[in-house]
Design a protein around this motif. Structure first.
Motif, PDB file in Angstrom:
ATOM      1  N   THR A   3       0.840  -1.193   0.000  1.00 48.86           N
ATOM      2  CA  THR A   3       0.000   0.000   0.000  1.00 48.86           C
ATOM      3  C   THR A   3       0.873   1.240   0.000  1.00 48.86           C
ATOM      4  N   ARG A   4       0.489   2.250  -0.761  1.00 41.74           N
ATOM      5  CA  ARG A   4       1.163   3.543  -0.801  1.00 41.74           C
ATOM      6  C   ARG A   4       0.112   4.630  -0.637  1.00 41.74           C
ATOM      7  N   ASN A   5       0.437   5.649   0.145  1.00 44.10           N
ATOM      8  CA  ASN A   5      -0.437   6.805   0.261  1.00 44.10           C
ATOM      9  C   ASN A   5      -0.190   7.725  -0.928  1.00 44.10           C
ATOM     10  N   VAL A   6      -1.260   8.241  -1.510  1.00 41.27           N
ATOM     11  CA  VAL A   6      -1.147   9.165  -2.629  1.00 41.27           C
ATOM     12  C   VAL A   6      -2.004  10.395  -2.366  1.00 41.27           C
ATOM     13  N   LEU A   7      -1.633  11.484  -3.013  1.00 43.22           N
ATOM     14  CA  LEU A   7      -2.421  12.714  -2.978  1.00 43.22           C
ATOM     15  C   LEU A   7      -3.201  12.798  -4.282  1.00 43.22           C
ATOM     16  N   ASP A  15      -8.399  20.790 -16.181  1.00 46.97           N
ATOM     17  CA  ASP A  15      -9.520  19.854 -16.019  1.00 46.97           C
ATOM     18  C   ASP A  15      -9.031  18.405 -15.929  1.00 46.97           C
ATOM     19  N   TYR A  16      -7.826  18.226 -15.406  1.00 46.26           N
ATOM     20  CA  TYR A  16      -7.267  16.894 -15.167  1.00 46.26           C
ATOM     21  C   TYR A  16      -7.211  16.622 -13.671  1.00 46.26           C
ATOM     22  N   TRP A  17      -7.255  15.343 -13.333  1.00 50.31           N
ATOM     23  CA  TRP A  17      -7.000  14.896 -11.962  1.00 50.31           C
ATOM     24  C   TRP A  17      -5.524  14.564 -11.872  1.00 50.31           C
ATOM     25  N   ILE A  18      -4.869  15.044 -10.827  1.00 53.45           N
ATOM     26  CA  ILE A  18      -3.446  14.819 -10.599  1.00 53.45           C
ATOM     27  C   ILE A  18      -3.296  13.910  -9.386  1.00 53.45           C
ATOM     28  N   VAL A  19      -2.364  12.954  -9.475  1.00 53.32           N
ATOM     29  CA  VAL A  19      -2.101  12.050  -8.359  1.00 53.32           C
ATOM     30  C   VAL A  19      -0.594  11.979  -8.150  1.00 53.32           C
ATOM     31  N   GLU A  20      -0.167  12.166  -6.899  1.00 51.20           N
ATOM     32  CA  GLU A  20       1.245  12.118  -6.550  1.00 51.20           C
ATOM     33  C   GLU A  20       1.468  11.076  -5.466  1.00 51.20           C
ATOM     34  N   CYS A  27       7.149  10.589  -8.626  1.00 51.86           N
ATOM     35  CA  CYS A  27       6.130   9.648  -9.092  1.00 51.86           C
ATOM     36  C   CYS A  27       4.779  10.371  -9.093  1.00 51.86           C
ATOM     37  N   VAL A  28       4.412  10.879 -10.271  1.00 51.85           N
ATOM     38  CA  VAL A  28       3.202  11.677 -10.450  1.00 51.85           C
ATOM     39  C   VAL A  28       2.503  11.185 -11.708  1.00 51.85           C
ATOM     40  N   SER A  29       1.174  11.215 -11.694  1.00 53.90           N
ATOM     41  CA  SER A  29       0.414  10.858 -12.882  1.00 53.90           C
ATOM     42  C   SER A  29      -0.833  11.717 -12.938  1.00 53.90           C
ATOM     43  N   GLN A  30      -1.610  11.527 -13.987  1.00 55.64           N
ATOM     44  CA  GLN A  30      -2.819  12.311 -14.160  1.00 55.64           C
ATOM     45  C   GLN A  30      -3.835  11.537 -14.988  1.00 55.64           C
ATOM     46  N   GLY A  31      -5.033  12.068 -15.061  1.00 57.74           N
ATOM     47  CA  GLY A  31      -6.076  11.457 -15.875  1.00 57.74           C
ATOM     48  C   GLY A  31      -7.233  12.419 -16.031  1.00 57.74           C
ATOM     49  N   ARG A  32      -8.038  12.184 -17.049  1.00 59.24           N
ATOM     50  CA  ARG A  32      -9.217  13.021 -17.284  1.00 59.24           C
ATOM     51  C   ARG A  32     -10.265  12.826 -16.195  1.00 59.24           C
ATOM     52  N   THR A  33     -10.291  11.626 -15.613  1.00 59.95           N
ATOM     53  CA  THR A  33     -11.207  11.336 -14.513  1.00 59.95           C
ATOM     54  C   THR A  33     -10.385  10.921 -13.302  1.00 59.95           C
ATOM     55  N   ALA A  37      -6.945   8.640 -13.278  1.00 64.04           N
ATOM     56  CA  ALA A  37      -5.719   9.108 -12.627  1.00 64.04           C
ATOM     57  C   ALA A  37      -5.224   8.100 -11.599  1.00 64.04           C
ATOM     58  N   ILE A  38      -6.135   7.522 -10.830  1.00 65.05           N
ATOM     59  CA  ILE A  38      -5.744   6.530  -9.821  1.00 65.05           C
ATOM     60  C   ILE A  38      -5.195   5.279 -10.484  1.00 65.05           C
ATOM     61  N   ASN A  39      -5.821   4.825 -11.557  1.00 66.87           N
ATOM     62  CA  ASN A  39      -5.294   3.655 -12.279  1.00 66.87           C
ATOM     63  C   ASN A  39      -3.905   3.954 -12.841  1.00 66.87           C
ATOM     64  N   ASN A  40      -3.714   5.179 -13.337  1.00 68.49           N
ATOM     65  CA  ASN A  40      -2.413   5.549 -13.901  1.00 68.49           C
ATOM     66  C   ASN A  40      -1.323   5.598 -12.835  1.00 68.49           C
ATOM     67  N   ILE A  41      -1.645   6.101 -11.642  1.00 68.14           N
ATOM     68  CA  ILE A  41      -0.616   6.160 -10.597  1.00 68.14           C
ATOM     69  C   ILE A  41      -0.271   4.761 -10.092  1.00 68.14           C
ATOM     70  N   LYS A  42      -1.237   3.854 -10.082  1.00 67.21           N
ATOM     71  CA  LYS A  42      -0.928   2.469  -9.694  1.00 67.21           C
ATOM     72  C   LYS A  42       0.123   1.895 -10.627  1.00 67.21           C
ATOM     73  N   GLU A  43      -0.062   2.106 -11.909  1.00 66.68           N
ATOM     74  CA  GLU A  43       0.908   1.610 -12.893  1.00 66.68           C
ATOM     75  C   GLU A  43       2.258   2.311 -12.715  1.00 66.68           C
TER      76      GLU A  43
END
Length: 73
Positions: A3-7, A15-20, A27-33, A37-43
């Motif tokens: 498990t990792r904590n993310v913001l 209009d993007y969601w950002i996840v760090e 280690c940062v990612s983003q997504g339209r929803t 974004a959460i699926n992208n940060i997992k990867e």
């Protein structure tokens, strides 16, 4: 499995969601929803950790803590 904590936050300008993932610097990612974004940060986390292992480097411990904070101004 680990498990990792993310913001997670929404950037209204793009209009993007950002996840760090603060415990994995850069280690940062983003997504339209939010879900995308959460699926992208997992990867991104999986690849980040794989590279650390391949390079023989230690995997940082996740020590991130979130607390609610009230600001008066």
């Amino acid at each position: 499995m680990y498990t990792r904590n993310v913001l997670v936050y929404h950037d209204p300008e793009s209009d993007y969601w950002i996840v760090e993932c603060p415990s994995l610097p850069g280690c940062v990612s983003q997504g339209r929803t939010r879900e995308e974004a959460i699926n992208n940060i997992k990867e991104a986390i999986e690849v980040y950790v794989e590279v650390l292992i391949e390079d023989g480097r230690p995997i940082p411990v996740d020590t991130v803590e979130t607390i609610p904070l009230t600001v008066t101004r």
